[in-house]
Design an enzyme around this catalytic site. Structure first.
Site, PDB file in Angstrom:
ATOM      1  N   GLU A  14      32.772  15.954 -18.259  1.00 54.22           N
ATOM      2  CA  GLU A  14      31.783  16.646 -19.093  1.00 54.22           C
ATOM      3  C   GLU A  14      32.410  17.778 -19.917  1.00 54.22           C
ATOM      4  OE1 GLU A  14      27.704  15.690 -16.591  1.00 54.22           O
ATOM      5  OE2 GLU A  14      28.951  17.358 -15.917  1.00 54.22           O
ATOM      6  N   GLY A  80      19.903  11.281 -15.429  1.00 52.82           N
ATOM      7  CA  GLY A  80      19.129  10.062 -15.247  1.00 52.82           C
ATOM      8  C   GLY A  80      17.816  10.214 -16.006  1.00 52.82           C
ATOM      9  N   MET A 174      21.544  17.227 -11.319  1.00 54.00           N
ATOM     10  CA  MET A 174      21.860  17.900 -10.066  1.00 54.00           C
ATOM     11  C   MET A 174      22.339  19.351 -10.220  1.00 54.00           C
ATOM     12  SD  MET A 174      23.593  14.613  -8.132  1.00 54.00           S
ATOM     13  CE  MET A 174      23.601  15.383  -6.511  1.00 54.00           C
ATOM     14  N   GLU A 175      22.220  19.931 -11.436  1.00 52.11           N
ATOM     15  CA  GLU A 175      22.735  21.305 -11.622  1.00 52.11           C
ATOM     16  C   GLU A 175      21.857  22.219 -12.474  1.00 52.11           C
ATOM     17  OE1 GLU A 175      24.660  18.594 -12.632  1.00 52.11           O
ATOM     18  OE2 GLU A 175      25.796  18.388 -10.770  1.00 52.11           O
ATOM     19  N   ASP A 198      21.835   6.801 -17.114  1.00 51.91           N
ATOM     20  CA  ASP A 198      21.211   5.774 -16.253  1.00 51.91           C
ATOM     21  C   ASP A 198      19.707   6.039 -16.186  1.00 51.91           C
ATOM     22  OD1 ASP A 198      22.528   8.023 -14.298  1.00 51.91           O
ATOM     23  OD2 ASP A 198      20.546   7.422 -13.601  1.00 51.91           O
TER      24      ASP A 198
HETATM   25  N1  ADE Z   1      22.919  12.505 -13.184  1.00 50.94           N
HETATM   26  C1  ADE Z   1      22.999  11.370 -13.904  1.00 50.94           C
HETATM   27  N2  ADE Z   1      22.245  10.401 -13.342  1.00 50.94           N
HETATM   28  C2  ADE Z   1      21.684  10.942 -12.242  1.00 50.94           C
HETATM   29  C3  ADE Z   1      20.812  10.429 -11.239  1.00 50.94           C
HETATM   30  N3  ADE Z   1      20.378   9.182 -11.267  1.00 50.94           N
HETATM   31  N4  ADE Z   1      20.445  11.269 -10.235  1.00 50.94           N
HETATM   32  C4  ADE Z   1      20.900  12.540 -10.213  1.00 50.94           C
HETATM   33  N5  ADE Z   1      21.715  13.056 -11.124  1.00 50.94           N
HETATM   34  C5  ADE Z   1      22.114  12.274 -12.136  1.00 50.94           C
END
Ligand code: ADE
Length: 232
Positions: A14, A80, A174-175, A198
């Site tokens: 990143e 995501g 997640m951050e 995703d």
């Molecule tokens: N970052 C990218 N895709 C993610 C996902 N599916 N869950 C958590 N963090 C992500």
């Protein structure tokens, strides 16, 4: 206080596109992490990736502000998709962020809330306006919406749908939520940009592995354009 911009990611991929564009930088080792300092477009920068999750990102955001003197923070990375309109490679800027795994509902509080905190932490309005300006100039669609953060790679439709319903979220990662808490507490204007890697469903890990690098690049390129505009 002199203007200094922090640019943060969670994973090496990143921030690598940023470091490549800078060419020269100074590195400092601190708290088991590497911090990169450079000047770009006349702006003093500190750049780092935190490692994945809320704890590491809290440590890095705090360090960038308290030790390296950052006065604004931009986060660049992947997410995501929760909103079905968002496809791989699409960009989303957080209007606000919440922690989907923060749960003291046993005491009658909403998910993502603890006393004296906020269920949703809003991002800086001026940085959002700047991002929309950049999007127009780059002729890229930029969605603005709620991002939900948790210490969990979400890869089931059940969990994704629960997050969608509970937080009205458009994307998850997640951050961002922890970085938001740090910046809000320390009064540092901040901006969280994510490119979709995703759909947080049963195929998420495969999609992530395939598209993480290209989506991270999309996000980093956009953030660099923002830096160039801030430097003008
Ligand atoms: N970052 C990218 N895709 C993610 C996902 N599916 N869950 C958590 N963090 C992500």
């Amino acid at each position: 206080m002199a203007f200094k911009l922090a640019i943060m990611g969670a994973m090496p991929e990143e921030i690598e596109p940023l470091l490549k564009r800078l060419g020269e930088y100074k590195t400092t080792q601190y708290a088991k992490n590497t911090y990169y300092e450079a000047t770009y477009s006349g702006i003093d920068l500190v750049i780092a990736y935190s490692k994945i999750g809320k704890v590491f990102s809290t440590l890095t955001a705090t360090t960038m502000i308290e030790k390296f003197g950052a006065t604004k923070l931009l986060f660049s990375g992947v997410a995501g998709a929760v909103n079905p309109e968002l496809k791989v490679g699409d960009l989303i800027a957080a209007s606000s962020l919440s922690q989907h795994d923060l749960d003291i509902t046993a005491f009658g509080h909403p998910y993502g809330y603890v006393p004296e905190g906020q269920q949703f932490v809003p991002t800086d309005k001026d940085l959002l306006l700047l991002a929309h300006e950049v999007a127009r100039e780059m002729e890229l669609p930029l969605k603005e919406g709620i991002i939900a953060t948790g210490d969990q790679f979400v890869c089931t439709v059940e969990r994704k749908d629960w997050i969608a319903e509970t937080f009205d979220a458009d994307a998850l990662e997640m951050e961002g939520g922890s970085v938001a808490v740090v910046c809000d507490a320390l009064d540092i204007p901040f901006f969280i940009l994510r490119a979709i890697s995703d759909a947080a469903d049963m195929d998420a890990s495969f999609s992530f592995d395939e598209f993480m690098v290209s989506s991270a690049q999309q996000s980093a390129q956009f953030v660099l354009k923002m830096v160039e505009k801030l430097g003008r």
